[in-house]
Each structure stands twice: as C-alpha cells, then as structure tokens.
Write a protein that holds these residues in place. Structure first.
Motif, PDB file in Angstrom:
ATOM      1  N   PRO A  26       0.646  -1.255   0.077  1.00  0.00           N
ATOM      2  CA  PRO A  26      -0.039  -0.230   0.074  1.00  0.00           C
ATOM      3  C   PRO A  26       1.004   1.178   0.094  1.00  0.00           C
ATOM      4  CG  PRO A  26       0.137  -1.012   2.082  1.00  0.00           C
ATOM      5  CD  PRO A  26       1.002  -1.903   1.463  1.00  0.00           C
ATOM      6  N   PRO A  27       0.153   2.372  -0.462  1.00  0.00           N
ATOM      7  CA  PRO A  27       0.970   3.811  -0.189  1.00  0.00           C
ATOM      8  C   PRO A  27       1.318   3.920   1.299  1.00  0.00           C
ATOM      9  CG  PRO A  27      -1.005   3.842  -1.706  1.00  0.00           C
ATOM     10  CD  PRO A  27      -1.067   2.543  -1.079  1.00  0.00           C
ATOM     11  N   SER A  28       2.275   4.801   1.465  1.00  0.00           N
ATOM     12  CA  SER A  28       2.469   4.994   2.832  1.00  0.00           C
ATOM     13  C   SER A  28       1.321   5.920   3.633  1.00  0.00           C
ATOM     14  CB  SER A  28       3.889   5.766   3.018  1.00  0.00           C
ATOM     15  OG  SER A  28       4.062   5.995   4.370  1.00  0.00           O
ATOM     16  N   PRO A  29       0.910   5.620   4.642  1.00  0.00           N
ATOM     17  CA  PRO A  29       0.057   6.292   5.390  1.00  0.00           C
ATOM     18  C   PRO A  29       0.847   7.548   6.147  1.00  0.00           C
ATOM     19  CG  PRO A  29       0.358   4.729   6.806  1.00  0.00           C
ATOM     20  CD  PRO A  29       1.104   4.279   5.476  1.00  0.00           C
ATOM     21  N   LEU A  30       1.903   7.635   6.050  1.00  0.00           N
ATOM     22  CA  LEU A  30       2.782   8.746   6.834  1.00  0.00           C
ATOM     23  C   LEU A  30       2.972  10.026   6.063  1.00  0.00           C
ATOM     24  CD1 LEU A  30       5.360   6.601   8.786  1.00  0.00           C
ATOM     25  CD2 LEU A  30       2.983   7.302   9.435  1.00  0.00           C
ATOM     26  N   VAL A  31       2.531   9.878   4.586  1.00  0.00           N
ATOM     27  CA  VAL A  31       2.824  11.048   3.829  1.00  0.00           C
ATOM     28  C   VAL A  31       1.608  11.141   2.929  1.00  0.00           C
ATOM     29  CG1 VAL A  31       5.213  10.995   3.850  1.00  0.00           C
ATOM     30  CG2 VAL A  31       4.063   9.762   1.815  1.00  0.00           C
ATOM     31  N   PRO A  32       1.385  12.393   2.330  1.00  0.00           N
ATOM     32  CA  PRO A  32       0.188  12.648   1.376  1.00  0.00           C
ATOM     33  C   PRO A  32       0.292  11.630   0.370  1.00  0.00           C
ATOM     34  CG  PRO A  32       1.074  14.762   1.973  1.00  0.00           C
ATOM     35  CD  PRO A  32       2.069  13.912   2.659  1.00  0.00           C
ATOM     36  N   ARG A  33      -0.769  11.267  -0.219  1.00  0.00           N
ATOM     37  CA  ARG A  33      -0.926  10.268  -1.286  1.00  0.00           C
ATOM     38  C   ARG A  33      -0.652  10.785  -2.547  1.00  0.00           C
ATOM     39  NH1 ARG A  33      -5.598   5.714  -1.124  1.00  0.00           N
ATOM     40  NH2 ARG A  33      -4.628   5.487   0.764  1.00  0.00           N
ATOM     41  N   GLU A  34       0.508  11.516  -2.807  1.00  0.00           N
ATOM     42  CA  GLU A  34       0.690  12.282  -4.130  1.00  0.00           C
ATOM     43  C   GLU A  34       2.159  12.060  -4.626  1.00  0.00           C
ATOM     44  OE1 GLU A  34      -0.798  14.766  -6.365  1.00  0.00           O
ATOM     45  OE2 GLU A  34      -2.644  13.972  -5.586  1.00  0.00           O
ATOM     46  N   PRO A  35       2.565  11.903  -5.802  1.00  0.00           N
ATOM     47  CA  PRO A  35       3.755  11.923  -6.272  1.00  0.00           C
ATOM     48  C   PRO A  35       4.594  13.485  -5.872  1.00  0.00           C
ATOM     49  CG  PRO A  35       2.576  12.302  -8.187  1.00  0.00           C
ATOM     50  CD  PRO A  35       1.531  12.083  -6.921  1.00  0.00           C
ATOM     51  N   VAL A  36       6.053  13.249  -5.587  1.00  0.00           N
ATOM     52  CA  VAL A  36       6.559  14.486  -5.050  1.00  0.00           C
ATOM     53  C   VAL A  36       7.715  14.497  -6.132  1.00  0.00           C
ATOM     54  CG1 VAL A  36       8.238  15.371  -3.330  1.00  0.00           C
ATOM     55  CG2 VAL A  36       5.934  14.090  -2.554  1.00  0.00           C
ATOM     56  N   ARG A  37       7.853  15.716  -6.698  1.00  0.00           N
ATOM     57  CA  ARG A  37       9.184  16.127  -7.531  1.00  0.00           C
ATOM     58  C   ARG A  37      10.026  16.671  -7.086  1.00  0.00           C
ATOM     59  NH1 ARG A  37       9.657  15.124 -12.511  1.00  0.00           N
ATOM     60  NH2 ARG A  37      11.230  16.450 -13.877  1.00  0.00           N
ATOM     61  N   TRP A  85       6.001   4.376  -0.438  1.00  0.00           N
ATOM     62  CA  TRP A  85       5.169   3.281  -0.065  1.00  0.00           C
ATOM     63  C   TRP A  85       5.541   2.508   1.274  1.00  0.00           C
ATOM     64  CZ3 TRP A  85       1.544   2.021  -3.814  1.00  0.00           C
ATOM     65  CH2 TRP A  85       1.982   2.561  -5.024  1.00  0.00           C
ATOM     66  N   GLN A  86       4.595   1.654   1.972  1.00  0.00           N
ATOM     67  CA  GLN A  86       4.721   1.311   3.088  1.00  0.00           C
ATOM     68  C   GLN A  86       5.853   0.183   3.173  1.00  0.00           C
ATOM     69  OE1 GLN A  86       1.226   0.311   5.701  1.00  0.00           O
ATOM     70  NE2 GLN A  86       2.167  -1.864   5.640  1.00  0.00           N
ATOM     71  N   PHE A  87       6.767   0.319   3.948  1.00  0.00           N
ATOM     72  CA  PHE A  87       8.011  -0.559   4.000  1.00  0.00           C
ATOM     73  C   PHE A  87       7.437  -1.958   4.322  1.00  0.00           C
ATOM     74  CE2 PHE A  87      11.221  -2.980   6.159  1.00  0.00           C
ATOM     75  CZ  PHE A  87      12.146  -3.276   5.128  1.00  0.00           C
ATOM     76  N   THR A  88       7.662  -3.003   3.281  1.00  0.00           N
ATOM     77  CA  THR A  88       7.350  -4.381   3.651  1.00  0.00           C
ATOM     78  C   THR A  88       8.729  -5.225   3.577  1.00  0.00           C
ATOM     79  OG1 THR A  88       5.250  -4.091   2.677  1.00  0.00           O
ATOM     80  CG2 THR A  88       6.035  -6.226   2.865  1.00  0.00           C
ATOM     81  N   GLU A  89       8.776  -6.319   4.775  1.00  0.00           N
ATOM     82  CA  GLU A  89       9.998  -7.016   5.056  1.00  0.00           C
ATOM     83  C   GLU A  89       9.776  -7.996   3.665  1.00  0.00           C
ATOM     84  OE1 GLU A  89      13.366  -7.586   6.074  1.00  0.00           O
ATOM     85  OE2 GLU A  89      12.051  -6.119   7.422  1.00  0.00           O
ATOM     86  N   GLU A  90      10.952  -8.492   2.898  1.00  0.00           N
ATOM     87  CA  GLU A  90      10.959  -9.128   1.837  1.00  0.00           C
ATOM     88  C   GLU A  90      11.436 -10.466   2.323  1.00  0.00           C
ATOM     89  OE1 GLU A  90      12.921  -9.675  -2.488  1.00  0.00           O
ATOM     90  OE2 GLU A  90      13.576  -8.296  -1.306  1.00  0.00           O
ATOM     91  N   ASP A  91      10.668 -11.653   1.798  1.00  0.00           N
ATOM     92  CA  ASP A  91      11.301 -12.934   2.035  1.00  0.00           C
ATOM     93  C   ASP A  91      12.262 -13.315   0.973  1.00  0.00           C
ATOM     94  OD1 ASP A  91      11.625 -15.663   2.371  1.00  0.00           O
ATOM     95  OD2 ASP A  91       9.685 -16.312   2.163  1.00  0.00           O
ATOM     96  N   ARG A  92      13.407 -13.204   1.407  1.00  0.00           N
ATOM     97  CA  ARG A  92      14.723 -13.083   0.386  1.00  0.00           C
ATOM     98  C   ARG A  92      14.874 -14.956   0.308  1.00  0.00           C
ATOM     99  NH1 ARG A  92      16.857  -8.720  -0.672  1.00  0.00           N
ATOM    100  NH2 ARG A  92      16.485  -6.884   0.743  1.00  0.00           N
ATOM    101  N   ALA A  93      14.149 -15.761   0.948  1.00  0.00           N
ATOM    102  CA  ALA A  93      14.449 -17.394   0.549  1.00  0.00           C
ATOM    103  C   ALA A  93      13.261 -17.519  -0.412  1.00  0.00           C
ATOM    104  CB  ALA A  93      14.637 -17.877   1.830  1.00  0.00           C
TER     105      ALA A  93
END
Length: 303
Positions: free
Chosen positions: A87-98, A107-115
């Motif tokens: 999902p988009p990050s809820p901590l910042v406005p849902r808009e592109p930033v230039r 975007w919300q940080f999500t832990e990757e299953d590297r295996a």
C-alpha cells in the motif's frame, strides 16, 4: 543522466530530501533495488520511495505524474478492500513528489522473504484474483497506452538512427506491423469493434506475474505504474501457454471468462513490438539488451 552510479546517488539524495521535507526522520536510507526505478528504504521510517529513472523520451513529466497518481489511487483502493498489495505509505500525502528532477512515490515498507523462489505459474494464477478485485475500481484510467501514443514510433526512430541493434529491414518491418496494431491500441472503440464481446476493464498493465512481491507474510501485488483499462489478456502478453493455462485455472475459480485466442495473439504482437522498442532504452540501462535481444531474435525468426 546516463552515468548509472551518479543517477542512483542523485535519486537517493532526492528521495531523502523529499522525505525530510515531508516530516520523516531519515538517518539510514538504503537502496533496495535499482533497475528501471531506484527503490529506497527511508530508514528508520517504515517508508519506501520509488523513483523512476529509466524512461522513454516520450514520457513527459506530466504523463509520469498522472501515472503515479493513478498507481497510488488504485493501490490504496485495493488495500482498503483487503487485496494483498503493497500500500501507499499512510505517513505522507498520497501524491507524487518532484525533487531534483525526479518524480517519486512513497510506499509502506514491507519485509521481503529473500529465501522465496519466484513461482510464476502460481503468480499467474493469482492474477485472476487481482482482476476480480480491480473490477469495481471507480476511477478514470486510460485505455492501454493511449496516454503515450508516440512511444513505439519514437523508439523505432531512435533505433533506426543508431543502427546498432536493429537493421533497416527490422525497422521497416516493425513500423509496418505497428501501423496495423496501433489503431487498436490507442482507440477503445476500434478495439471493441475488432473484438466484439471482449470486456474492457481495469488491469495491472505491466506483466503482474513478474510484479508480485514476496513478503514475509505472503505474496503482494506491486508496481501498478502502468495500470490501465484493457482486456485481461493484456496482463498475460508474451508469457506463453504455460502461464496462460495457470491464469485460466485462477479465472475459473474467480468466475472470470477464459482467455480469447484472438486477443491473446493481438496482445502478444503488441507486447513483442513494445519489447523491441524498449531497446531504445539501452543507453540508459545497458543490461536491458541481455533480456530484449532474445525477443528480437525470436521475432526475426518468426518473420
């Protein structure tokens, strides 16, 4: 900017500066991925910035920002309805930033299953669930590539001028084939006349079986940068019969229609030419040639 390390460094700096400007505390930013986009974890904030850095010349800042707004809106809408997406990050406005010449999304940080090993058949089957989830999306979306009508012709012009990857005969054939396909790509009405009864609906737009993120809590749909409306076949273009069969297993489960062979042939032809056109991006990303030259050779052999 063609210097890859310098481009990555500039994108990282822009992401950190933009994040701090939005009020995030960033002390340990790290690049997670660097190909078409630079993906930055803005640690310790649980936020990831994605900064597109390899783009066709025909992608204007306005086109890019419009795509990013659509991506954020679609991914947020799906997340709110329980679809497994990043999902988009809820901590910042849902808009592109230039910033610094780059346009970025957060975007919300999500832990990757590297295996986890990619299972493209299972992913293709999951795409039917995504299509079912997308069906009710209420926002406006372009039809296929109608927001960037000059992408393939401009890329072929660039490749013709270079002369290193495509021969003059290649360019002539590609232009001829694109001339036949282009009206159906850029006009929903023309497509619907050519394929009566084939529903046009929201689709991911960019090979979703290859854009499923292996999260530690399970697979997540990601990278809706080219979200669009079109036939469901668009999301299976050039993936071959095995993955199409996997998709149809999921489609039966989700009560979706089977794939249409004529539309499959159409999207495969379009997908092949778009891959060939992407060779114009190799000055920005030389490794692309390793993936796309085999497509070019197969196209030549089939001609």
């Amino acid at each position: 900017m063609s210097d890859h390390p310098a481009r990555t460094s500039a994108a990282l700096d822009a992401a950190v500066g933009a994040a701090r400007g939005l009020g995030l505390a960033v002390t340990d930013a790290a690049v997670l991925h660097d190909l078409f986009s630079v993906v930055v974890h803005l640690a310790p904030a649980p936020v990831v910035a994605r900064i597109p850095v390899v783009l066709p010349h025909s992608t204007t800042p306005e086109i890019l920002a419009g795509r990013q707004r659509a991506e954020l809106d679609v991914a947020g809408w799906l997340a709110e309805r329980g679809t497994p997406v990043i999902p988009p990050s809820p901590l910042v406005p849902r808009e592109p930033v230039r910033r610094g010449g780059f346009s970025m999304t957060f975007w919300q940080f999500t832990e990757e299953d590297r295996a986890a090993e990619p299972d493209y058949a299972a992913n293709a089957e999951r795409v039917a669930d995504l299509h079912a989830a997308l069906h009710g999306y209420p926002g406006p979306l372009p039809f296929l590539t109608s927001d960037e009508p000059r992408h393939v012709p401009d890329a072929l012009d660039q490749l013709a001028a270079r002369g290193d990857l495509l021969t003059a005969d290649d360019v002539q054939r590609a232009r001829r084939e694109w001339q036949e396909l282009e009206p159906l790509v850029h006009s929903r009405a023309a497509f619907e006349r050519a394929f009566p009864g084939v529903e046009v609906r929201p689709v991911h737009g960019d090979s979703p079986p290859a854009n499923i993120f292996a999260g530690t809590d399970g697979p997540l749909f990601a990278d809706f940068e080219l979200v669009t409306t079109g036939p469901v076949e668009w999301d299976l273009a050039t993936l071959g019969p095995e993955l199409r069969s996997a998709y149809e297993r999921g489609a039966r489960r989700a009560s979706l229609r089977p794939l249409d062979d004529d539309v499959v042939a159409f999207v495969d032809a379009v997908g092949t030419l778009r891959a060939i056109a992407a060779l114009a991006l190799t000055p920005q990303l030389p490794v692309l040639a390793d993936y796309l030259v085999p497509v070019l050779e197969q196209w030549r052999a089939a001609g």
